[in-house]
Write an enzyme that holds these catalytic residues in place. Structure first.
Site, PDB file in Angstrom:
ATOM      1  N   GLY A 368       0.758  -1.330   0.102  1.00 52.09           N
ATOM      2  CA  GLY A 368      -0.056   0.132   0.057  1.00 52.09           C
ATOM      3  C   GLY A 368       0.784   1.237   0.165  1.00 52.09           C
ATOM      4  N   GLN A 369       0.354   2.368  -0.003  1.00 51.43           N
ATOM      5  CA  GLN A 369       0.874   3.738  -0.200  1.00 51.43           C
ATOM      6  C   GLN A 369       0.389   4.575   0.550  1.00 51.43           C
ATOM      7  OE1 GLN A 369       1.878   5.142  -4.007  1.00 51.43           O
ATOM      8  NE2 GLN A 369       3.045   6.779  -3.084  1.00 51.43           N
ATOM      9  N   GLY A 370       0.963   5.541   1.389  1.00 49.94           N
ATOM     10  CA  GLY A 370       0.300   6.372   2.338  1.00 49.94           C
ATOM     11  C   GLY A 370       1.040   7.728   2.046  1.00 49.94           C
ATOM     12  N   GLY A 371       0.765   8.782   2.690  1.00 46.09           N
ATOM     13  CA  GLY A 371       0.977  10.132   2.618  1.00 46.09           C
ATOM     14  C   GLY A 371       2.441  10.254   2.648  1.00 46.09           C
ATOM     15  N   PHE A 372       3.303   9.433   3.543  1.00 42.42           N
ATOM     16  CA  PHE A 372       4.613   9.661   3.754  1.00 42.42           C
ATOM     17  C   PHE A 372       5.431   8.519   3.292  1.00 42.42           C
ATOM     18  CE2 PHE A 372       3.030  12.317   7.478  1.00 42.42           C
ATOM     19  CZ  PHE A 372       3.799  13.643   6.930  1.00 42.42           C
ATOM     20  N   GLY A 373       4.890   7.675   2.370  1.00 44.82           N
ATOM     21  CA  GLY A 373       5.759   6.561   1.907  1.00 44.82           C
ATOM     22  C   GLY A 373       4.962   5.369   1.318  1.00 44.82           C
ATOM     23  N   VAL A 375       4.459   1.106   1.600  1.00 45.67           N
ATOM     24  CA  VAL A 375       4.609   0.010   2.414  1.00 45.67           C
ATOM     25  C   VAL A 375       4.719  -1.322   1.573  1.00 45.67           C
ATOM     26  CG1 VAL A 375       3.685  -1.427   4.309  1.00 45.67           C
ATOM     27  CG2 VAL A 375       3.164   1.271   4.156  1.00 45.67           C
ATOM     28  N   LYS A 389       8.124   0.043   5.574  1.00 48.07           N
ATOM     29  CA  LYS A 389       7.625   1.466   5.007  1.00 48.07           C
ATOM     30  C   LYS A 389       9.033   2.308   4.657  1.00 48.07           C
ATOM     31  CE  LYS A 389       4.155   5.053   5.982  1.00 48.07           C
ATOM     32  NZ  LYS A 389       3.225   5.566   6.868  1.00 48.07           N
ATOM     33  N   ASP A 486      -6.025   9.873  12.028  1.00 50.41           N
ATOM     34  CA  ASP A 486      -6.166   9.295  10.747  1.00 50.41           C
ATOM     35  C   ASP A 486      -6.592   7.819  11.056  1.00 50.41           C
ATOM     36  OD1 ASP A 486      -6.606   9.097   8.068  1.00 50.41           O
ATOM     37  OD2 ASP A 486      -4.799   8.651   7.511  1.00 50.41           O
TER      38      ASP A 486
END
Length: 688
Positions: A368-373, A375, A389, A486
């Site tokens: 997956g992908q989030g706001g800071f990098g 995974v 991450k 979040d």
């Protein structure tokens, strides 16, 4: 004090709290107490044996609990409830229980019957804090101050008479020999009247006065309101029977027991209430002031030696303490540095090993992908699966700060939090390594029409309670105070047994240095889960997470996303739909049809809890400590919810226009998927 041993034990607790009982301090105890022994002996000798003035703390010897145990968590939960959850009929009496045997904790707190509500709650709050500090890791304790008393135990204490421990108070001013007999007789008659009145009163509290030879005496008697009339009468009778041991030949005194207490003085020390008895003698007694100060020509009382010596003793002890702690502090800091260096070494991974584990961060391993990098899934050489991450390269933080804060986050340990295993640094590369949770995130189950059938009622209930416990830990029980900001279905991971684990907590503090306070100009989180005060004004607090939890709870029960959908000609989201069904009495319509075998009443109760969490008024939302109580105690009475914060829909299906009543118009942010501005959390670096 009760004995010299008790006095030394109290100083041992205050001067050397549990947090500082290191090997270095243990080596300093003997010389320290040897230095203080003579000084303490003077004080003990000067004081009347067997007497104690408030505050008084008794640490029971029935057993200890371990740090971070379930018992400690239950005790902290109840203590957090005490100041804000008084009995509706009598705000001066608190009775709470939490947990399951053998970790069940019972707490009773009682304020004096003439104390105002705010003073009562302040006293109870202070007593809970102090008894935790003075009696660390004790499974039972008793605290008494002038305005209130508090006790907790792993045994049943509601409706049970507790006569031990017994403490005594004596006013040091003595009676003149000519007044002794008549004054003592008046005291005993007054206390008998107060005992009868208190036992019969619903409040179990009584005050009154009497006069003898123009000398006034004022008295107070009180029992714990959970006692019956006979129990209260018996308790006070036994306590009053102790009066000759402590104070009958003085102008004031009292006896305190966990279940009852009494006090008398030659001056009025309470505020008259409806439970105040009329004077025993006719006419108004002359006003009597508190004991006067001794003049130059007055004879000093027998205890004047203690009054003179005590300040000298305290000053001397403080000087010795400062010297002792200065030496111990250096040794603690040295030991802390060694421990942190060892922890850093154990957490640091080689970047080459992480590249091999993730197949050089291949797209096939992307989770997956989030706001800071991004995974990735990885596998170490020993066969252990990990989640990696890989952070963005523009965090603007130095390596030292990154390492220090990783150490802080690594100390967060809870079964409902994803565990941080380590990190690695190489050039501009910054990587955080977590435990791998095999079943993925909750949203892949709850919103999938096929997979959500695997989540029966018991599983969903377990997931909801686990998430609540994890958030409570972040808010109140961890070394850091974490506001997640979040909380959503995609940030809840499920292990092999479908136990929930909250992810993306705490790490945001590593990258966003200016967002640890109560306001921010940068709104981060996921629309649909964010509280209105946060979206509109940038204000965040623990109640922001409570709002997000309420939305998540409704999603789990209903199997629907918190997005807009068309209900005939009406455009609704999950929150507005829940409120409409609540008002129409059709709340059962919100329950996922897959939940055929569950308890409808329990599901509707959980929807009720969710509505309490999403209330627009932040002051009306419960704390997570209270939410945990609601989820675990079906007999806890729920308040009626007020309207939630949600996007007000408009009718008409021509263009599906949606106007917000607490945020600007963002129709592009709602659709088949939730849009996350940033997968971040907030950490307040305030160890507790």
């Amino acid at each position: 004090m009760q004995s010299l041993t008790d006095l030394l034990s109290l100083f041992n607790t205050i001067i050397f709290p549990t947090a500082y009982t290191t090997m270095a301090i243990d080596s300093l105890r003997l010389p320290f107490f040897f230095s203080c022994f003579v000084l303490l002996f003077i004080v003990v000798s000067a004081a009347q044996p067997g007497n104690v003035e408030a505050p008084y703390y008794h640490c029971s010897d029935i057993g200890n609990y371990t740090i971070n145990s379930t018992y400690q968590t239950n005790l902290k939960t109840l203590f957090s409830m005490l100041p804000s959850q008084p009995n509706d009929d009598n705000f001066r009496f608190f009775n709470l229980s939490f947990g399951q045997v053998p970790d069940k904790v019972n707490v009773i707190a009682l304020c004096r019957g003439d104390i105002a509500a705010d003073d009562c709650r302040s006293c109870v709050r202070a007593s809970a804090h102090n008894v935790s500090e003075i009696c660390p890791q004790k499974k039972a304790a008793f605290a008494y101050v002038d305005d209130c008393q508090l006790r907790y135990s792993n045994k049943t204490i509601f409706g049970v008479v507790e006569n031990e421990p017994t403490s005594y108070y004596t006013n040091p001013q003595s009676l003149s020999s000519s007044d002794e007999t008549q004054f003592n007789s008046a005291v005993e008659r007054l206390l008998k009247r107060l005992r009868i009145r208190a036992a019969s009163a619903d409040s179990k509290f009584a005050t009154g006065n009497a006069t003898v030879n123009s000398q006034a005496v004022y008295g107070l008697a009180q029992c714990s309101p959970d006692l019956s009339k006979q129990q209260c009468d018996d308790c006070l009778a036994m306590a009053i029977g102790e009066i000759r041991r402590c104070c009958l030949w003085n102008v004031g005194g009292g006896v305190v027991r966990p279940s009852c207490n009494f006090r008398f003085e030659s001056y009025i020390f309470y505020t008259p209430t409806a439970d105040t008895l009329p004077p025993e003698s006719l006419g108004s007694p002359p006003p009597v002031s508190p004991p006067p100060r001794q003049g130059k020509g007055d004879k000093k009382p027998a205890n004047s030696t203690a009054i003179i010596v005590i300040p000298v003793v305290i000053t001397t002890i403080l000087i010795i303490s400062c010297c002792t702690f200065a030496r111990a502090r250096k040794q603690r800091e040295k030991a802390k540095t060694v421990d942190e260096n060892r922890l850093t070494e154990s957490l640091q991974f080689d970047f080459g090993i992480i590249r091999i584990a993730t197949d050089d961060f291949s797209h096939a391993n992307k989770l997956g992908q989030g706001g800071f990098g991004v995974v990735y899934k990885g596998r170490l050489l020993n066969g252990q699966d990990i989640a990696v991450k890989r952070l963005s390269r523009d965090s603007g933080q130095g390596n030292t700060e990154f390492e220090n804060e990783i150490l802080l986050v690594a100390k967060l340990q809870h079964k409902n939090l994803v565990r941080l295993l380590g990190f690695c640094l190489e050039g501009n590369e910054r990587v955080v390594i977590y435990e791998f949770v095999p079943n993925g995130s909750l949203d892949h189950f709850i919103f999938d029409p096929i997979k959500r059938t695997q989540l029966d009622w018991e599983t969903r209930y377990k997931i909801i309670r686990g998430i609540a416990r994890g958030i409570l830990y972040l808010h109140e029980d961890s070394q850091l105070r974490i506001i997640h900001r979040d909380l959503k279905a995609s940030n809840i991971l499920l292990d092999e047994a479908m136990n929930p684990k909250i992810s993306d907590f705490g790490v945001a503090r590593l990258f966003v240095m200016d967002q640890t306070h109560g306001e921010t100009n940068t709104i981060v989180g996921t629309y649909g889960y964010m509280a209105p005060e946060y979206v509109m004004h940038g204000h965040f607090s623990v109640k922001s997470d409570v709002f997000s939890f309420g939305v998540l709870l409704l999603e789990i029960i209903s199997g629907r996303k918190s997005i807009f959908f068309c209900n005939g000609k009406q455009v609704e989201n999950l929150l507005s739909s829940a409120w409409r069904n609540w008002e129409e009495g059709t709340i059962g319509n919100l329950i996922d049809p897959c939940l055929k075998d569950g308890s409808a009443s329990k599901m509707q109760r959980l929807i009720h809890v969710g509505l309490l969490c999403i209330q627009k008024d932040i002051t009306q939302r419960p704390t997570m400590a209270l939410v945990v109580i609601m989820l675990n105690n079906s007999s806890y009475r729920l308040q009626m919810p007020s309207p939630p914060a949600y996007l007000a829909p408009t009718t008409g299906d021509s263009n599906m226009t949606v106007k917000a009543n607490w945020m600007v118009d963002r129709p592009d942010q709602y659709g088949s998927s939730q849009i996350s501005v940033n997968d971040v959390s907030i950490t307040e670096l305030c160890p507790r």
